[in-house]
Design an enzyme around this catalytic site. Structure first.
Site, PDB file in Angstrom:
ATOM      1  N   ASP A  92      52.255  26.419  27.436  1.00  0.00           N
ATOM      2  CA  ASP A  92      52.291  25.132  26.771  1.00  0.00           C
ATOM      3  C   ASP A  92      51.588  24.121  27.671  1.00  0.00           C
ATOM      4  O   ASP A  92      51.561  24.277  28.888  1.00  0.00           O
ATOM      5  CB  ASP A  92      53.750  24.738  26.516  1.00  0.00           C
ATOM      6  CG  ASP A  92      53.849  23.551  25.580  1.00  0.00           C
ATOM      7  OD1 ASP A  92      52.794  23.107  25.071  1.00  0.00           O
ATOM      8  OD2 ASP A  92      54.967  23.073  25.365  1.00  0.00           O
ATOM      9  N   ASP A 270      58.519  29.965  19.512  1.00  0.00           N
ATOM     10  CA  ASP A 270      59.035  30.070  20.881  1.00  0.00           C
ATOM     11  C   ASP A 270      60.225  29.141  20.983  1.00  0.00           C
ATOM     12  O   ASP A 270      60.306  28.153  20.237  1.00  0.00           O
ATOM     13  CB  ASP A 270      57.992  29.614  21.907  1.00  0.00           C
ATOM     14  CG  ASP A 270      57.936  28.098  21.992  1.00  0.00           C
ATOM     15  OD1 ASP A 270      57.327  27.482  21.091  1.00  0.00           O
ATOM     16  OD2 ASP A 270      58.526  27.514  22.911  1.00  0.00           O
ATOM     17  N   CYS A 309      74.450  46.084  17.068  1.00  0.00           N
ATOM     18  CA  CYS A 309      73.318  45.568  17.857  1.00  0.00           C
ATOM     19  C   CYS A 309      72.928  46.634  18.880  1.00  0.00           C
ATOM     20  O   CYS A 309      73.776  47.199  19.555  1.00  0.00           O
ATOM     21  CB  CYS A 309      73.692  44.263  18.554  1.00  0.00           C
ATOM     22  SG  CYS A 309      72.352  43.617  19.594  1.00  0.00           S
ATOM     23  N   CYS A 311      71.021  46.261  21.519  1.00  0.00           N
ATOM     24  CA  CYS A 311      70.564  45.741  22.807  1.00  0.00           C
ATOM     25  C   CYS A 311      71.330  46.415  23.952  1.00  0.00           C
ATOM     26  O   CYS A 311      72.395  46.994  23.755  1.00  0.00           O
ATOM     27  CB  CYS A 311      70.716  44.220  22.873  1.00  0.00           C
ATOM     28  SG  CYS A 311      72.360  43.634  23.312  1.00  0.00           S
ATOM     29  N   CYS A 314      75.019  45.124  24.254  1.00  0.00           N
ATOM     30  CA  CYS A 314      75.968  45.598  23.233  1.00  0.00           C
ATOM     31  C   CYS A 314      76.192  47.108  23.314  1.00  0.00           C
ATOM     32  O   CYS A 314      77.260  47.589  22.949  1.00  0.00           O
ATOM     33  CB  CYS A 314      75.488  45.193  21.839  1.00  0.00           C
ATOM     34  SG  CYS A 314      75.623  43.421  21.551  1.00  0.00           S
ATOM     35  N   HIS A 340      71.042  39.962  25.165  1.00  0.00           N
ATOM     36  CA  HIS A 340      71.521  40.061  23.781  1.00  0.00           C
ATOM     37  C   HIS A 340      70.860  39.002  22.896  1.00  0.00           C
ATOM     38  O   HIS A 340      70.393  39.307  21.798  1.00  0.00           O
ATOM     39  CB  HIS A 340      73.047  39.928  23.713  1.00  0.00           C
ATOM     40  CG  HIS A 340      73.532  39.679  22.310  1.00  0.00           C
ATOM     41  ND1 HIS A 340      73.648  40.696  21.375  1.00  0.00           N
ATOM     42  CD2 HIS A 340      73.865  38.527  21.672  1.00  0.00           C
ATOM     43  CE1 HIS A 340      74.051  40.175  20.227  1.00  0.00           C
ATOM     44  NE2 HIS A 340      74.189  38.872  20.371  1.00  0.00           N
TER      45      HIS A 340
END
Ligand code: ZN
Length: 355
Positions: A92, A270, A309, A311, A314, A340
Site C-alpha cells: 500500500d 485485504d 474447520c 485449519c 482447529c 484460524h
C-alpha cells in the site's frame, strides 16, 4: 514483456472467478490478502501464512520507508527476500495511514506533510516519492498515493480529495510509464475515491480507466458508512471498470462484507482484521459470530473453534486450550487464533470461487 495478466475464468451473476499472474506466481480470485504492515504477519511465519491458503500478502510502504527504510530493503535484496516470502506481494502507498493516523497534516497540490506515527518525525509524501519507495521495495504490485478523506467528510472535501487523487494518479502513471511500465516487474494500481456519492465514484473510476492502470482499487469505503451506502458507492465504481482488469477493494475484511462485495464484482481484498482479532483473543465463528476466548464459558469447552474447520488450530486444539493460552498471555494464543481467522476468510473466498 509484462508478466502481469488478469485472466477472467468465469462469471456467475456479477461474481467473477479469475486468476492474476505476477512474476512471483499467480493468485486465484476472489482473493483475500492478509496484512503484514511491517513486512511481518504479526506472529506468523511465512510457512504458516501459506498454510492458511493465502497466496498474496500485503505490506505497507510508508511504514517500511520510515523503518527500516526502503533503500535499506533494496540493498538487502528487496522485500521478497527480506521477509522470506516468495509469492506475490502488494504494498500500500500509505495514503490511508497518513490521512487517518496523523494528527498534523498539511496537504497541498503536490503532496502531504505529516508527522510519523512511528517516531514523531516529520515526513513528506508525494505521488513520485511513494512510487519511488515502492520501486525500491520491489513488491509485485504498487499502489498510487491517494487522498483518502474521513468517511464523514463534507461533500466539498470529498470532491477536493477526488480531484487531487486523480491529479496524483496521473503523475504516478506518467512516472510508472517512464520507468517502462509493468514490464519492469511491478504493476501499479490506481485508486478510486469519491466517498459515498455515486456520481463522484463513477467519475473517479471513469477517469482512472482513461489513465490505463494495471489494475483498479476502490479506496475510502468501510470507513463508517452504512452497508447500503457502501453497496451503492461500490456499484458506481464497478460499473465503470473494465471487465478484463482486476478490481481490488481496500481494507475490507469482515466476512459478510467480503461476500457482498465479491458478489458485486470485486476480485481482491485485504484487511488487518483477522490478525488484529487474533491478537485480541477473538476468533471468527459460524454465521457472523465471534468467540471471545478469554470468556469463562470456554474453560472446559473441548470443541474446536469452528466444527469442520480444517485449519491447523482447529485440527489440533480445543477452545479450552486456546482460552488457557489467552488468559495466560501466551504468545502462541495470537498465533493460533490468527491462523484460524485467516484460514476462515480463505475458506469463504474458496467457497465464492467454487460457487
Ligand atoms: Zn479453524
Amino acid at each position: 514483456m509484462s508478466e502481469f495478466r488478469f485472466e477472467l475464468l468465469e462469471t456467475r451473476g456479477r461474481l467473477r472467478r479469475g486468476r492474476y499472474h505476477t512474476p512471483h506466481g499467480t493468485f486465484e480470485t476472489p482473493c483475500f490478502a492478509p496484512v503484514g504492515t511491517y513486512a511481518s504477519l504479526k506472529g506468523l511465519t511465512p510457512d504458516q501464512v501459506r498454510d492458511t491458503g493465502s497466496e498474496l500478502i500485503l505490506a505497507n510502504s510508508y511504514h517500511l520507508h520510515v523503518r527500516p527504510g526502503a533503500e535499506r530493503i533494496e540493498r538487502l535484496g528487496g522485500l521478497h527476500r527480506f521477509m522470506g516470502w516468495d509469492g506475490p506481494i502488494l504494498t500500500d502507498s500509505g495514503g490511508f495511514q497518513v490521512f487517518s493516523l496523523s494528527d498534523r497534516l498539511r496537504i497541498d497540490d503536490d503532496g502531504v506533510d505529516f508527522q510519523s506515527v512511528v517516531d514523531g518525525s516529520t515526513h513528506r509524501c508525494t505521488p513520485e516519492s511513494v512510487l519511488t519507495f515502492q520501486r525500491q521495495l520491489g513488491p509485485d504490485i504498487a499502489m498510487v498515493l491517494d487522498h483518502c478523506p474521513p468517511g464523514d467528510a463534507a461533500p466539498a472535501l470529498q470532491r477536493e480529495a477526488h480531484e487531487r487523487t486523480l491529479r496524483w494518479a496521473r503523475i504516478a502513471r506518467d512516472l510508472h510509464d517512464s520507468w517502462g511500465g509493468s514490464s519492469r516487474g511491478q504493476a501499479v494500481f490506481g485508486i478510486c475515491q469519491g466517498g459515498i456519492d455515486p456520481e463522484l465514484r463513477a467519475a473517479s473510476a471513469h477517469a482512472l480507466v482513461d489513465l490505463e492502470f494495471d489494475g483498479y482499487a476502490i479506496g475510502g469505503l468501510s470507513v463508517g458508512e452504512t452497508k447500503q451506502q457502501m453497496a451503492v458507492a461500490l456499484d458506481a465504481c464497478v460499473d465503470e471498470l473494465p471487465a478484463d482488469h482486476i478490481r481490488y477493494m481496500m481494507g475490507v475484511g469482515m466476512p459478510e462484507d467480503l461476500v457482498h462485495a465479491a458478489k458485486q464484482g470485486v476480485d481482491m481484498f485485504d484487511c488487518v482484521i483477522p490478525t488484529r482479532h487474533g491478537r485480541s483473543h477473538t476468533a471468527f465463528g459460524k454465521d457472523g459470530t465471534t468467540l471471545k476466548l478469554r470468556n469463562l464459558q470456554y474453560a472446559d469447552d473441548e470443541r474446536p473453534l469452528v466444527a469442520g474447520c480444517e485449519c491447523y488450530t482447529c485440527r489440533n486444539f480445543s477452545r479450552a486450550y486456546l482460552r488457557h493460552l489467552s488468559v495466560s498471555k501466551e504468545m502462541l494464543a495470537g498465533t493460533l487464533l490468527s491462523i484460524h481467522n485467516i484460514h476462515f476468510l480463505q475458506d469463504i473466498m474458496r467457497g465464492l470461487r467454487e460457487g
